[in-house]
Design a protein around this motif. Structure first.
Motif: not given
Length: 449
Positions: A139-143, A281-283
């Motif tokens: 999910e992190f790589i896609t975003e 992660l998303f930060e």
């Protein structure tokens, strides 16, 4: 010894667990077998209670046992108030962000270090730390590629005391996802080695130009590291090469991890649960703000001057074009892109041409990269409306009529009338459009800014 029975009398001082029964209910064998059975049942019940008590220590159980209590209904039985509160918290974080322009790097190079040691098989995060890390990494790589289309990601694993290259540095998200798709090839084993993994990541970024950022993201679940040398020498090399290292720890804080993040200008955090793990992660998805290098590299260092860089806009080949060989995978395909300098064929953009080294990008990718440099200004919450002027108007984004009243709570940037006004064009938007514009569109429909 079975309890003594004299004239329908049972010794009360006996240690047997049998109950006081009548003559017809007693076993003809003296009650010995029944007493053992009841004692065994009691021990099983006590053992089951002990297991249930120990199971409360799992982090995931605290999230799922009573998760329905996190969403509260209002007086009318609607969940809209809970959704509004969630949006208000995100809006408040946006309002607290600095309004001035911040210098950021739109061309990013990131190496993702995954801990593949035996400690990743712990079940304090459901189902295991390893499975949850792979899920959030995808999910992190896609975003990350959606927000940074001109960036590139490489993947390195840490297991058995070595650094293992899992995926090469590439700007194609499908190649990165394909590298971590097979979990059986990434089975955790042994101890991790921070020094070996960081050295491998650093060596893969030595050739990068100065106008691009060099970042390392470490997902670390162990409390130990097996290093062949002095890891502080590796840290000094990362500071010299201007590499920013961030760590997301799954177990506890380690001093060496904190020192690595502080001295290189990265972020450090310890995941409390699976939701906090994802937030940490998303930060790191938005580009980090550039800091003065004097904090890490000495008092005489300054930020480098902004230089022009060369990019090329390719020509896209249709599916009906004659098949030809691509230079990136050496495969014969019909569709693809032609490099504007050497006319070499590549499969996807953005990428670097393997023949002439030119960065090949498309105009939408370049336009999407600029929204971090010029973010949409936060909308102001409208506290009261002029019924004579604004009562007949709907949302400028979706044209839906505004609700009569949304909430009486005006904290955390929440509007009581459900309207949020752009400070530039003074158009009113609903809460859904406000979040969608700032998180997805990155451009105000009213003024185009």
């Amino acid at each position: 010894m079975p309890p003594r029975r004299d004239n329908d009398f049972i010794d009360a001082d006996s240690e047997s667990d049998i109950s006081i029964l009548g003559d017809d209910d007693l076993d003809t064998r003296g009650g010995k077998g029944k007493g053992k059975a009841k004692a065994g049942d009691k021990r099983k019940r006590d053992k089951g209670k002990a297991k249930a008590k120990d199971a409360q220590a799992y982090t995931w159980e605290a999230n799922y046992t009573r998760s329905w209590e996190t969403v509260q209904e209002d007086e009318a039985g609607s969940l809209r108030s809970s959704v509004e509160d969630w949006m208000a918290r995100g809006r408040r974080r946006r309002l607290l962000a600095p309004a001035s322009a911040i210098r950021r790097t739109i061309i990013r190079h990131l190496v993702l270090l995954l801990d593949l040691s035996a400690s990743m098989m712990d079940r304090d995060m459901r189902p295991t730390r390893f499975d949850l890390t792979l899920q959030y990494a995808r999910e992190f790589i896609t975003e990350w590629f959606d927000q940074n289309p001109l960036g590139q990601i490489g993947v390195v694993g840490m297991r058995a005391g070595l650094g293992e290259r899992i995926g090469d540095m590439t700007g194609n998200p499908q190649d990165v996802l394909r590298a971590i798709a097979d979990r059986h090839k990434l089975e955790p084993v042994g101890e991790p080695s921070l020094q070996n993994a960081i050295e491998m990541a650093r060596s893969s970024m030595n050739h990068l130009p100065t106008h691009s950022s060099r970042e390392i993201l470490i997902i670390f679940g162990s409390l130990t590291t097996c290093d062949p040398g002095n890891i502080h020498d590796t840290l000094d090399s990362c500071i010299k090469n201007k590499i920013r290292i961030s760590v997301v720890a799954l177990a506890a804080e380690m001093k060496i991890c904190r020192d690595i993040c502080d001295k290189t200008g990265g972020q450090f955090g310890v995941a409390l649960n699976d939701g906090h793990f994802k937030d940490l992660l998303f930060e790191l998805v938005p580009p980090p703000a550039q800091r003065a290098l004097s904090r890490a590299a000495g008092a005489g260092a300054t930020n480098p001057a902004a230089d022009l860089m060369m990019m090329g806009f390719p020509t896209r080949l249709p599916d009906t074009s004659p098949p030809s060989l691509c230079v990136c995978h050496s495969e014969i395909k019909s569709e693809g892109f032609l490099c504007p300098r050497c006319l070499a064929k590549v499969c996807d953009v953005p990428t670097d041409c393997d023949i002439c080294g030119l960065m090949i990008v498309s105009s939408p990718h370049l336009a999407r990269s600029y929204h971090h440099l010029f973010p949409v200004k936060s909308y102001n919450a409208v506290m009261a409306i002029d019924h004579a002027v604004d009562s007949a108007k709907g949302c400028h984004g979706c044209s839906r009529p505004f609700p009569v009243a949304v909430a009486a709570n005006t904290s955390e940037g929440l509007s009581p009338v459900g309207r949020y006004r752009c400070p530039e064009c003074h158009r009113d938007f609903c809460s859904d459009c406000d979040v969608f514009i700032h998180d997805v569109v990155h451009c105000c429909p009213g003024c185009g800014k």
